[in-house]
Design a protein around this motif. Structure first.
Motif, PDB file in Angstrom:
ATOM      1  N   LEU A 180       0.864  -1.180   0.000  1.00 15.58           N
ATOM      2  CA  LEU A 180       0.000   0.000   0.000  1.00 15.58           C
ATOM      3  C   LEU A 180       0.901   1.232   0.000  1.00 15.58           C
ATOM      4  O   LEU A 180       1.091   1.911   1.011  1.00 15.58           O
ATOM      5  N   THR A 181       1.477   1.476  -1.152  1.00 17.73           N
ATOM      6  CA  THR A 181       2.450   2.545  -1.310  1.00 17.73           C
ATOM      7  C   THR A 181       2.342   3.053  -2.739  1.00 17.73           C
ATOM      8  O   THR A 181       1.732   2.414  -3.597  1.00 17.73           O
ATOM      9  N   ASP A 182       2.895   4.228  -2.964  1.00 15.81           N
ATOM     10  CA  ASP A 182       2.957   4.728  -4.337  1.00 15.81           C
ATOM     11  C   ASP A 182       4.116   4.066  -5.065  1.00 15.81           C
ATOM     12  O   ASP A 182       5.209   3.917  -4.514  1.00 15.81           O
ATOM     13  N   HIS A 204      -9.029   8.377   2.931  1.00 13.59           N
ATOM     14  CA  HIS A 204      -9.339   8.165   4.343  1.00 13.59           C
ATOM     15  C   HIS A 204      -9.068   6.720   4.751  1.00 13.59           C
ATOM     16  O   HIS A 204      -9.984   5.922   4.929  1.00 13.59           O
ATOM     17  N   GLY A 205      -7.795   6.411   4.904  1.00 14.74           N
ATOM     18  CA  GLY A 205      -7.437   5.103   5.431  1.00 14.74           C
ATOM     19  C   GLY A 205      -7.206   4.073   4.341  1.00 14.74           C
ATOM     20  O   GLY A 205      -7.237   4.344   3.140  1.00 14.74           O
ATOM     21  N   ILE A 206      -6.975   2.859   4.799  1.00  7.35           N
ATOM     22  CA  ILE A 206      -6.521   1.765   3.952  1.00  7.35           C
ATOM     23  C   ILE A 206      -7.617   1.278   3.021  1.00  7.35           C
ATOM     24  O   ILE A 206      -7.409   1.083   1.815  1.00  7.35           O
ATOM     25  N   GLU A 239       6.886   6.565   3.313  1.00 15.01           N
ATOM     26  CA  GLU A 239       6.163   7.815   3.038  1.00 15.01           C
ATOM     27  C   GLU A 239       4.655   7.656   2.823  1.00 15.01           C
ATOM     28  O   GLU A 239       3.848   8.246   3.517  1.00 15.01           O
ATOM     29  N   SER A 240       4.269   6.866   1.824  1.00 15.86           N
ATOM     30  CA  SER A 240       2.858   6.874   1.422  1.00 15.86           C
ATOM     31  C   SER A 240       1.962   6.352   2.535  1.00 15.86           C
ATOM     32  O   SER A 240       0.899   6.914   2.825  1.00 15.86           O
ATOM     33  N   LEU A 241       2.402   5.266   3.164  1.00 18.04           N
ATOM     34  CA  LEU A 241       1.553   4.653   4.183  1.00 18.04           C
ATOM     35  C   LEU A 241       1.481   5.519   5.437  1.00 18.04           C
ATOM     36  O   LEU A 241       0.412   5.675   6.030  1.00 18.04           O
ATOM     37  N   VAL A 242       2.587   6.117   5.831  1.00 22.08           N
ATOM     38  CA  VAL A 242       2.534   6.939   7.041  1.00 22.08           C
ATOM     39  C   VAL A 242       1.605   8.137   6.810  1.00 22.08           C
ATOM     40  O   VAL A 242       0.855   8.544   7.701  1.00 22.08           O
TER      41      VAL A 242
END
Lengths: 443, 443
Positions: A15-17, B167-169, A129-132
């Motif tokens: 789940l990242t760019d 808004h979230g995962i 980065e993206s997830l945080v």
């Protein structure tokens, strides 16, 4: 056709760019592994907010310190054809071994102040980065909205009814954690409340009334099943509904009803009329709960007019923070290989180097201003806010414990805000945030 | 302190409002098990939308048909002390056995038209309410925003960069499905794109430039690693950055660069200037990608002014649909035990009975209006829209296959909208939605 609704632990690293992964591959090929610091902050407050409550950053730090690229993630990346096998082997062994500094959960925060800073080899820090940003934004946006409702309600309970308006499953579940921190009294959301320790509340829906032959019969059946429940009185006509409750309680004096809920119409007229009907019937202990598209401005206006409402249920406006649904967080490289770094894009410049934020208090304990300084500066005045939540890849249990007291810290902070920050209306940010002399000079 | 970020399949049934469970317990005690129909609709369009794209309802129907209260869910409910043991035993065996009618994924929808109707014993239909609303709202809100960006871009690719603002995962992952349906060309979101079959796109971040000794060195390293990549040119000064790309390609004619990305400043001046620089250097095939807080209005203005931009990356405004972040969905009992039901709350009345929506087309294939009718009416004119996605608890594979063609259906619908619906500005809903004579009479 059925994609899963859940994201498994071993998929989370994906789940990242895409560019985080391609840049990391580039760093890996270039053997660039010097230490970097990235800073998470926002450049300006939304017009409708006078402060934000920083939420989610300690939880995110803890979770990200455990991030792994599992077999399934590696297999998916291999299928894209964009990555070297040797890089994917390296990624399968990737571990976060750096430090993460954060504000404690629930800290009021202002423009340009870091909510979180990551110090790590650049290929470790970049990948977070993206997830945080996704994780921290959600809880910060929702808590910052919710605390306004709590302030508007002046001590009366505010209960979350927002599950159906929130943006998906994760927002609905983690949102309850943000609401708990912000000071809400309860939630209708069963999984959210159970997981994040906020009391469950529930009333009844119009469908229950309509499925019975009459409102009276519906009230009777529900009150028999659920002592001290809340009855929804506006399905047909609010004051007629209140009279039905009164008549029912006179018919069956052993029934106990905790409250009536008003969910439509002009609350400023209906609530006083309902209160009078109940009081005149000797039912002064039956409370009035309102829940009709309320936001902090509506609650404030009702209470300023002394409308007799005992508790508020809020959903739509709070669930997606409709007046400020995003905060423009940035996660920027501010130091690499020991040297401060800044970009100069118009309107998007940032402050160089690792930082600390000092908060200043007056003698009565009110916040009077902040100073953003270099991490290693020691200011004579003020309390440093950023704490090291993760050290060398390991969450620090003592520091992480600050997350458990977030609700109490916000309750305290609400009493310590200068008057200008407690106003609900838009307005220029009056709260002074200065740069230390050293930081100003470095910029 | 570490709560999981994921929601397991066997917890999903708990993602509901408490009153769904207490009302269901009441129905169970009262032995009320007649068949009910609930209708999912919205009463008015957001001011900023001329139509919504109904999305998520077929996927939600499929998922909800499999909903179960597993052991963990039952154990948690028992701990609350609110439920009878016999009721929890019943709940452990609860199965959805009803029908779910839905619009096909990606259908343009207007006020008061059902997106979904559930026909089932009341204790089955009631329990779906909160989760179906949460699931359908997210995808409908995001797709309805995204299709506006696609329309504004007039055939140029629009790529999702929104992961960090969503808004979230769950929003981030399922959002990509909505974006795919709406017609986006790609996404930066790796897990979302892989799971929901939207091509992955990625460029580079400012941090990569800043970690190198110079912009030229960063461009050189990245272009060597990634042929045909996109280089981000605005870290220091956009046109200087473009000149760096040109000089690099003259130095190393074997390098190939696909595009430059402009992420700040006045695009209406910078993009033409960048285009001229590239063209004058014989680099007419290097494209220009813009990504600077864009929404549909900004894209529309740029293209009306013939600003030479080849593709758009959009994040913040689309990721939370900031101008219309919620749609006020209702899930209302409209029929019980064979009798139509309505509530009369001010501003919240609904249409009685099970329904069908007929869409009318002119000779050229454009939508000209809809008629909302009773489910069992057969109108002489128009195409019925609602299909039975779930029959007696089982998803119908043929009907569910409509979800797989959602993207094509939206592409077709974009060509069939009357001109008033293609405008991006707020405006009164000009599209006529009538009630059939029978439905009007019943109301």
């Amino acid at each position: 056709m059925s994609a899963p609704l859940t994201v498994e632990e071993d998929e989370l690293a994906l789940l990242t760019d895409l560019y985080q992964l391609t840049m990391t591959q580039a760093y890996w090929r270039e053997e660039m592994n010097a230490r970097a610091t990235f800073s998470l902050f926002f450049r300006r407050l939304p017009a409708e907010r006078r402060f934000m409550l920083a939420c989610g950053q300690q939880h995110a730090a803890e979770r990200l310190s455990r991030l792994r690229f599992g077999e399934r993630a590696i297999a998916w990346l291999a299928e894209t054809g964009r990555f070297d096998t040797a890089f994917l082997d390296w990624l399968a062994n990737w571990r976060f071994e750096g430090d993460i500094w954060t504000l404690p959960e629930g800290t009021p925060v202002f423009a340009n102040e870091p909510l979180l800073e990551v110090d790590a080899p650049i290929a470790q820090a970049q990948l977070l980065e993206s997830l945080v940003m996704n994780l921290v934004q959600l809880e910060t946006v929702l808590a910052s909205k919710a605390v306004r409702l709590v302030m508007a309600a002046r001590g009366r309970p505010v209960v979350d009814f927002g599950l159906r308006r929130m943006h998906g499953i994760d927002a609905a579940v983690r949102g309850v954690r943000a609401y708990r921190t912000a000071g809400l009294a309860g939630t209708s959301n069963v999984l959210g409340g159970l997981r994040h320790d906020l009391p469950l509340n529930g009333t009844m829906a119009h469908s229950y009334i309509l499925a019975h032959d009459s409102e009276r019969e519906a009230f009777r059946a529900f009150a028999r099943h659920m002592p001290d429940t809340t009855l929804l009185v506006d399905t047909h006509d609010t004051l007629t509904g209140v009279r039905e409750v009164i008549d029912l309680l006179h018919e069956e004096p052993d029934l106990r009803v905790g409250a009536v809920r008003l969910d439509s119409g002009r609350l400023e007229e209906l609530a006083p009329a309902a209160r009078r009907l109940l009081d005149d019937a000797g039912l002064g202990d039956v409370k009035i709960i309102a829940s009709s598209g309320l936001d902090e401005h509506a609650i404030d206006a009702l209470l300023k007019a002394d409308v007799p409402i005992d508790a508020f249920g809020v959903g739509t406006q709070m669930g997606a923070s409709t007046d400020a649904p995003v905060i423009d967080l940035s996660y920027k490289l501010v130091e690499y290989a020991g040297r401060p770094r800044v970009k100069h894009s118009p309107g998007k410049a940032n402050l160089p180097g690792r930082k600390q934020v000092y908060r200043h208090f007056d003698a009565a304990g009110y916040f009077v201003g902040d100073t953003i300084a270099g991490r290693d500066e020691r200011l004579a005045d003020g309390t440093p806010l950023l704490v090291r939540s993760v050290a060398q890849g390991q969450p620090d249990p003592e520091v992480m414990a600050l997350a458990d007291s977030a609700r109490e810290r916000v309750a305290q902070a609400r009493q310590s805000l200068p008057e200008s920050l407690t106003r609900l209306t838009p307005g220029d940010e009056a709260y002074p945030v200065a740069l230390s002399k050293a930081l100003a000079a470095r910029r």
